[in-house]
Structures are given as C-alpha cells and as structure tokens.
Design an enzyme around this catalytic site. Sequence first.
Site, PDB file in Angstrom:
ATOM      1  N   HIS A 106       8.832 -54.306  28.829  1.00 30.56           N
ATOM      2  CA  HIS A 106      10.104 -53.387  28.795  1.00 30.56           C
ATOM      3  C   HIS A 106      11.118 -53.613  27.937  1.00 30.56           C
ATOM      4  O   HIS A 106      11.861 -52.769  27.458  1.00 30.56           O
ATOM      5  CB  HIS A 106      10.682 -53.142  30.238  1.00 30.56           C
ATOM      6  CG  HIS A 106      11.869 -52.170  30.464  1.00 30.56           C
ATOM      7  ND1 HIS A 106      12.964 -52.785  30.564  1.00 30.56           N
ATOM      8  CD2 HIS A 106      11.895 -50.999  30.607  1.00 30.56           C
ATOM      9  CE1 HIS A 106      14.018 -51.766  30.872  1.00 30.56           C
ATOM     10  NE2 HIS A 106      13.065 -50.539  30.691  1.00 30.56           N
ATOM     11  N   GLU A 128      10.458 -52.375  24.504  1.00 27.64           N
ATOM     12  CA  GLU A 128      10.289 -50.994  24.526  1.00 27.64           C
ATOM     13  C   GLU A 128      11.753 -50.491  24.140  1.00 27.64           C
ATOM     14  O   GLU A 128      12.011 -49.459  23.285  1.00 27.64           O
ATOM     15  CB  GLU A 128       9.797 -50.403  25.852  1.00 27.64           C
ATOM     16  CG  GLU A 128      10.056 -48.749  25.923  1.00 27.64           C
ATOM     17  CD  GLU A 128      10.500 -48.465  27.158  1.00 27.64           C
ATOM     18  OE1 GLU A 128      11.504 -47.573  27.242  1.00 27.64           O
ATOM     19  OE2 GLU A 128      10.052 -48.954  28.172  1.00 27.64           O
ATOM     20  N   HIS A 129      12.615 -51.101  24.619  1.00 32.85           N
ATOM     21  CA  HIS A 129      14.084 -50.783  24.216  1.00 32.85           C
ATOM     22  C   HIS A 129      14.502 -51.251  22.919  1.00 32.85           C
ATOM     23  O   HIS A 129      15.305 -50.334  22.205  1.00 32.85           O
ATOM     24  CB  HIS A 129      15.030 -51.634  25.149  1.00 32.85           C
ATOM     25  CG  HIS A 129      15.309 -50.674  26.545  1.00 32.85           C
ATOM     26  ND1 HIS A 129      16.537 -50.597  27.007  1.00 32.85           N
ATOM     27  CD2 HIS A 129      14.519 -50.471  27.759  1.00 32.85           C
ATOM     28  CE1 HIS A 129      16.495 -49.973  27.944  1.00 32.85           C
ATOM     29  NE2 HIS A 129      15.127 -50.211  28.555  1.00 32.85           N
ATOM     30  N   GLU A 141      20.486 -51.619  34.040  1.00 34.92           N
ATOM     31  CA  GLU A 141      19.465 -50.845  34.630  1.00 34.92           C
ATOM     32  C   GLU A 141      18.985 -51.498  35.751  1.00 34.92           C
ATOM     33  O   GLU A 141      18.519 -50.951  36.842  1.00 34.92           O
ATOM     34  CB  GLU A 141      18.131 -50.746  33.411  1.00 34.92           C
ATOM     35  CG  GLU A 141      17.405 -49.909  33.851  1.00 34.92           C
ATOM     36  CD  GLU A 141      16.156 -49.565  32.850  1.00 34.92           C
ATOM     37  OE1 GLU A 141      15.022 -48.867  33.025  1.00 34.92           O
ATOM     38  OE2 GLU A 141      16.367 -50.228  31.576  1.00 34.92           O
TER      39      GLU A 141
END
Length: 420
Positions: free
Chosen positions: A46, A49-50, A126
């Site tokens: 993840h 991905e950012h 997040e």
Amino acid sequence: MVIQQILENGVRVVMEPMQGVRSVAVGIWVNAGSVREAADEAGASHFIEHMVFKGTGRRSAADIAAEMDNVGGSINAFTSKECTCYYAKVLDEHLPIAVDMLADIVFHSAFDPEELEKERRVILEEILMTEDSPEDVSAETGNALFFDGDPLALPILGTRESISSISRDKLLSYRGSHYVPKNIVVACAGSFRPDRLLALLGEHFDLPASDDCAGPFRQSYPGGRRFRFVQKDVEQVHVTLTLPGFCRDGEDQYPLAVLSNIIGGSMSSRLFQRIREERGLAYSVYSYPLFYAKTGAFALYAGTGEEQAAEVVRLMRQELADIRENGVTEAEFLRCREQLKGSYILGMESSSAHMNTLGKVALLQNREYDEAETLRRIECVTMEDIRRIVPVVLDETNLCAALVGRVEGQQAALEAALNR
C-alpha cells in the site's frame, strides 16, 4: 472477444475491444498485496501504491494530476490483500497518454526521500481514520480473529508501528522483488485497437525479462470460536460475525454468493427484513462473502444501539439457525439467484468493469475471463447446492465475533447472545 498476449519480457496482456463506447480503461495489475509481506514489510504494498503518484524523473505529482485532467481522464490505484492495481480511464484518442503515464509512475517512480516522509504521515493519518470508523474496526477485527495466524489476518494498510519504521530501501527492495514481468498483467477494455495497444506496451514496458515471481503463500483459518469486545465511545455497537467461506473460482463460490443474498445481500434479505423492517433495530444490516485464492469467509454486519445490541446478535444467529434447520424457500432462492445475475450484468456495463474483471481473473486465477461462463455458473446454482454448503458456511463452531462500541456495560448480555 477477449484477446491474450505475452510480451517478450513475460508481461501478460489481456484485452477486450468493446463496441458502442468511446472510453478505454487500462490497468497494471501486480501480484503484490498484504499477504506477500513479511513482518518487517507490513503495509509495503500500500505504501508503494501511494508513492508512485508522488513523482517520477519526468513528472512531478502536480504534473501527473494536471496531465490527466487536461484530457478529461482519471487515474487511480488500489491495494488489496492479494494484489495492487494502477488504472486509468480516458477517451480512446488519449490511450497513448494513459499507457505512458501508468508505465512511468509504476516503473519509474522517484521515491524522493522528502516526499516519502510526507506520504508516511498521510498513511499514518489514513490508519487513524480507519481506527476512527467503528464499522471498519469491527470488520478488521472480525477478519483478524477469523484468520488468526495467517497473513490474511493482517491489515492492508500495515500498522502504525510498521509504517513508522519501514525504510525507503525496504520499499525499493520489496518493489524490486515483486514488480517483475511474471507478476504483472496489463488489462485493457473499451474502444481501442489491440495492435496499437501492444505497440504502446512494447514501447513503454521496458522491463528486463525475469523468471522470478511471487511464490505460493499460505491462506487458511485456524477454526474455533473467538469473540473480541472493543470499547469505543460511539453511539452504536457495531457487530461483525465471521464464518467459513470458500476460495475464489471453486465450485462453491456462486452458491455462497446466492446464499449471502438470501441472508443479507439485499433489501428483501432475511436480515434486512427481520431486523430493520420488522423490528426497527438497525439502519445498516447486511452480509457479504470474501473470496481468496485458497480460502474464504462469510461475514454478517449490523450497527445498532447499545441497549438492543444483544437482541440484534440473537436475531442474526436465529436466522442462521433457521436456515441450518429448515433450509431456504424455493421462492427466495430463485429471487436471489436472479438478483445475483442481474447485478452482475448491470455491473459489467462499462469499460472499467470489464478491465477490472479481465485483470483480476488473469492475475489471481490465471485464466481467461469468460462472461458467458460466469452467467452459466450463476444460472446453474441449485437448491441442492445451497443445502450442501449450509452446514459448512453456517457452522457456528467456527464463529468469530467482533463487537465495537460502548460494550463494557453490555458484555455479559452480548456474550450470552453469542453463546446461547
């Protein structure tokens, strides 16, 4: 018609030209998700991905956003437990821009140290945002209980500890190990010429050939009953009950999807009608299956007031017991099977939906997507299939329950409702 090709370096390409649309959706699917991560890499998929949207040698983060906005398109990404996908949707005339940009951000992201620290803070926020959502906490806790000890139990975002400590070198090493041709599928659907797409991919996917790919991974649940009560000062108690399910693409995938519709997948479902419509005890109540490569789960959720939480749990279990003992009616079976068929067909009426299905099936199931076969498998589900899976799916000796809210004062009543 679905067309498959393999580039010289081993990247698989799956394409479906569609008539009557002007859009084209293209996605890069990578066999890298949270189940592939070691303990010191938790959240790496993840995090990467950012980071790809934070700039490359040719584009800044602002350039990426502006260039796509200039052609009226969209670009985004998501990470799941089993894969990561980077995708764009544009008018057919702008396909070269979409392919160039996707290849640039995925394979040539700069991972600038200053930007990395900024994004680390974003991901930590997040995680905090997820922790502030009691519905999310309930689902995540239920998943962690059910798959305890397996990588499927771990959160996709990682933890505050793992994200705070993971280094740039660790992220680059993880990307280097997993972002290799044998682990990549390019999916494209909409208005485009396959030969033109293949030429663009040959131009932009300049990865060296490699035989390395992600090895097999464990996917299992330990079994047994486990309950967890999470105290949060919120207005509702959020209940997630998790039970056994089945793997993706096995013979029981579609029967479970129909059974889920019967139990809590629609406004006519048993849980919705009994708990919301007849008793007015919850606004949100539903069920859903989870399908993975080698295993799966079936979850039920309800959000309700703390004074009535025990009653809602009792009613949820009562519906499961009724199906175990008496089965389902032919009328609800036929209705929910048709509902599954209709929702599938309606959900596939876009280039994006076709691209997503093409990529997911090719990457995670290693086969070609066939819409007619999917519809056939839905239509072939029988009452006998439902009767066959009920003893496995609704086996409460493997029930895991996560309850989030002001539960301390209600714990005795909730435990009684779970154990009765």
